[in-house]
Write a protein that holds these residues in place. Structure first.
Motif, PDB file in Angstrom:
ATOM      1  N   ARG A 180       0.846  -1.201   0.000  1.00 23.46           N
ATOM      2  CA  ARG A 180       0.000   0.000   0.000  1.00 23.46           C
ATOM      3  C   ARG A 180       0.879   1.247   0.000  1.00 23.46           C
ATOM      4  N   PRO A 181       1.312   1.683  -1.186  1.00 24.50           N
ATOM      5  CA  PRO A 181       2.113   2.910  -1.246  1.00 24.50           C
ATOM      6  C   PRO A 181       1.216   4.141  -1.220  1.00 24.50           C
ATOM      7  N   PHE A 182       1.793   5.259  -0.821  1.00 26.21           N
ATOM      8  CA  PHE A 182       1.098   6.547  -0.883  1.00 26.21           C
ATOM      9  C   PHE A 182       1.868   7.452  -1.830  1.00 26.21           C
ATOM     10  N   LEU A 183       1.192   7.917  -2.855  1.00 28.95           N
ATOM     11  CA  LEU A 183       1.716   8.915  -3.786  1.00 28.95           C
ATOM     12  C   LEU A 183       0.597   9.923  -3.973  1.00 28.95           C
ATOM     13  N   ASP A 184       0.863  11.172  -3.658  1.00 32.22           N
ATOM     14  CA  ASP A 184      -0.191  12.180  -3.586  1.00 32.22           C
ATOM     15  C   ASP A 184      -1.196  12.131  -4.735  1.00 32.22           C
ATOM     16  N   ASN A 185      -0.750  12.174  -5.975  1.00 32.46           N
ATOM     17  CA  ASN A 185      -1.698  12.247  -7.091  1.00 32.46           C
ATOM     18  C   ASN A 185      -2.410  10.925  -7.368  1.00 32.46           C
ATOM     19  N   ARG A 186      -1.966   9.843  -6.760  1.00 34.96           N
ATOM     20  CA  ARG A 186      -2.611   8.539  -6.962  1.00 34.96           C
ATOM     21  C   ARG A 186      -3.419   8.099  -5.738  1.00 34.96           C
ATOM     22  N   SER A 187      -3.142   8.681  -4.591  1.00 37.66           N
ATOM     23  CA  SER A 187      -3.739   8.189  -3.347  1.00 37.66           C
ATOM     24  C   SER A 187      -4.803   9.112  -2.774  1.00 37.66           C
ATOM     25  N   MET A 188      -4.897  10.323  -3.277  1.00 34.44           N
ATOM     26  CA  MET A 188      -5.870  11.266  -2.737  1.00 34.44           C
ATOM     27  C   MET A 188      -6.967  11.527  -3.758  1.00 34.44           C
ATOM     28  N   GLU A 189      -8.114  11.915  -3.235  1.00 36.78           N
ATOM     29  CA  GLU A 189      -9.285  12.192  -4.066  1.00 36.78           C
ATOM     30  C   GLU A 189      -9.639  13.679  -3.957  1.00 36.78           C
ATOM     31  N   PRO A 190     -10.348  14.216  -4.953  1.00 39.56           N
ATOM     32  CA  PRO A 190     -10.812  15.604  -4.845  1.00 39.56           C
ATOM     33  C   PRO A 190     -11.612  15.789  -3.552  1.00 39.56           C
ATOM     34  N   GLY A 191     -11.315  16.851  -2.860  1.00 42.60           N
ATOM     35  CA  GLY A 191     -11.979  17.147  -1.595  1.00 42.60           C
ATOM     36  C   GLY A 191     -11.187  16.715  -0.378  1.00 42.60           C
ATOM     37  N   ASP A 192     -10.178  15.858  -0.572  1.00 40.43           N
ATOM     38  CA  ASP A 192      -9.333  15.457   0.554  1.00 40.43           C
ATOM     39  C   ASP A 192      -8.531  16.657   1.052  1.00 40.43           C
ATOM     40  N   LYS A 193      -8.304  16.713   2.338  1.00 42.73           N
ATOM     41  CA  LYS A 193      -7.474  17.755   2.937  1.00 42.73           C
ATOM     42  C   LYS A 193      -6.013  17.362   2.736  1.00 42.73           C
ATOM     43  N   LEU A 194      -5.269  18.174   2.004  1.00 44.86           N
ATOM     44  CA  LEU A 194      -3.914  17.848   1.589  1.00 44.86           C
ATOM     45  C   LEU A 194      -3.020  17.422   2.752  1.00 44.86           C
ATOM     46  N   TRP A 195      -2.773  18.332   3.699  1.00 42.06           N
ATOM     47  CA  TRP A 195      -1.829  18.034   4.773  1.00 42.06           C
ATOM     48  C   TRP A 195      -2.348  16.989   5.739  1.00 42.06           C
ATOM     49  N   GLU A 196      -3.666  16.912   5.901  1.00 46.52           N
ATOM     50  CA  GLU A 196      -4.256  15.889   6.756  1.00 46.52           C
ATOM     51  C   GLU A 196      -3.970  14.495   6.180  1.00 46.52           C
ATOM     52  N   CYS A 197      -4.180  14.340   4.877  1.00 42.95           N
ATOM     53  CA  CYS A 197      -3.920  13.052   4.217  1.00 42.95           C
ATOM     54  C   CYS A 197      -2.432  12.702   4.239  1.00 42.95           C
ATOM     55  N   ILE A 198      -1.597  13.677   3.937  1.00 43.52           N
ATOM     56  CA  ILE A 198      -0.153  13.429   3.896  1.00 43.52           C
ATOM     57  C   ILE A 198       0.372  13.068   5.283  1.00 43.52           C
ATOM     58  N   ALA A 199      -0.006  13.833   6.293  1.00 40.62           N
ATOM     59  CA  ALA A 199       0.460  13.547   7.659  1.00 40.62           C
ATOM     60  C   ALA A 199      -0.019  12.172   8.129  1.00 40.62           C
ATOM     61  N   SER A 200      -1.250  11.842   7.821  1.00 39.81           N
ATOM     62  CA  SER A 200      -1.792  10.539   8.204  1.00 39.81           C
ATOM     63  C   SER A 200      -1.045   9.408   7.493  1.00 39.81           C
ATOM     64  N   ALA A 201      -0.766   9.588   6.201  1.00 40.12           N
ATOM     65  CA  ALA A 201      -0.044   8.561   5.441  1.00 40.12           C
ATOM     66  C   ALA A 201       1.363   8.371   5.996  1.00 40.12           C
ATOM     67  N   ILE A 202       2.020   9.456   6.348  1.00 44.10           N
ATOM     68  CA  ILE A 202       3.371   9.343   6.911  1.00 44.10           C
ATOM     69  C   ILE A 202       3.319   8.629   8.257  1.00 44.10           C
ATOM     70  N   GLN A 203       2.369   8.995   9.101  1.00 43.87           N
ATOM     71  CA  GLN A 203       2.272   8.380  10.428  1.00 43.87           C
ATOM     72  C   GLN A 203       1.977   6.886  10.357  1.00 43.87           C
ATOM     73  N   THR A 204       1.155   6.466   9.393  1.00 43.77           N
ATOM     74  CA  THR A 204       0.790   5.050   9.304  1.00 43.77           C
ATOM     75  C   THR A 204       1.778   4.226   8.478  1.00 43.77           C
ATOM     76  N   SER A 205       2.646   4.899   7.721  1.00 43.65           N
ATOM     77  CA  SER A 205       3.603   4.167   6.891  1.00 43.65           C
ATOM     78  C   SER A 205       4.692   3.550   7.762  1.00 43.65           C
ATOM     79  N   LYS A 206       5.348   2.573   7.188  1.00 45.50           N
ATOM     80  CA  LYS A 206       6.469   1.935   7.875  1.00 45.50           C
ATOM     81  C   LYS A 206       7.794   2.386   7.281  1.00 45.50           C
TER      82      LYS A 206
END
Length: 179
Positions: free
Chosen positions: A53-79
């Motif tokens: 489950r990789p996170f890449l901004d333009n592939r992992s987020m949807e319109p309406g998502d909060k940019l920094w909220e999604c990024i911070a959450s992805a970083i915190q949950t990533s290994k």
């Protein structure tokens, strides 16, 4: 070839990650104008093929998502965090802020130096950025700069080899994390 990781089979066949799975395994930090359509996209696709489950901004987020909220959450949950350094990487406060979050969260970092040497990564003082933030960026950049990574010359290198080497390192790191 198959391996078991967090109850998921890591295979060569393309298998999408289960939609109910929270978070991500790997956060891909990169400078979009330099690497979004090349190494970042290739890594994302290969990691998905491996049922990760990789996170890449333009592939992992949807319109309406909060940019920094999604990024911070992805970083915190990533290994693992992959930091793709490129010639214009340090011009982006977004890239540097993501890198700072990865380092502060004490995530394993896999640097990829694409068309740049680690010694050429420097932060330019910016009047629009508070000094404390610049210090934070420098600390994170130093951490990544002094971590053994992969180097790549996009004009002469083999993209397939780079993707294979990088994904092999990611899988090894994730396996070590589990044990």
């Amino acid at each position: 070839m198959q391996r078991l990781l967090s109850g998921r089979m890591i295979t060569r066949a393309r298998v999408s990650p289960p939609p109910s799975s929270p978070g991500c395994d790997v956060f891909i930090n990169h400078r979009g104008v330099d690497t979004k359509k090349t190494i970042a996209a290739l890594l994302f696709d290969r990691l998905v093929q491996l049922n990760l489950r990789p996170f890449l901004d333009n592939r992992s987020m949807e319109p309406g998502d909060k940019l920094w909220e999604c990024i911070a959450s992805a970083i915190q949950t990533s290994k693992v965090g992959i930091a793709v350094f490129s010639p214009r990487y340090c011009e982006s406060h977004y890239c540097l802020r993501e890198l700072s979050l990865i380092v502060e969260a004490k995530k394993k970092i896999i640097p990829i130096f694409c068309d740049i040497k680690p010694s050429d990564l420097h932060i330019n003082s910016d009047a629009a950025c508070p000094p404390k933030e610049l210090d934070r960026f420098r600390m994170a950049l130093d951490e990544a700069r002094y971590t053994v990574g992969l180097t790549f010359d996009s004009h002469n290198g083999n993209w397939s080899d780079l993707v294979k080497r990088a994904t092999d390192v990611v899988v090894k790191c994730l396996e070590e994390e589990e044990n």
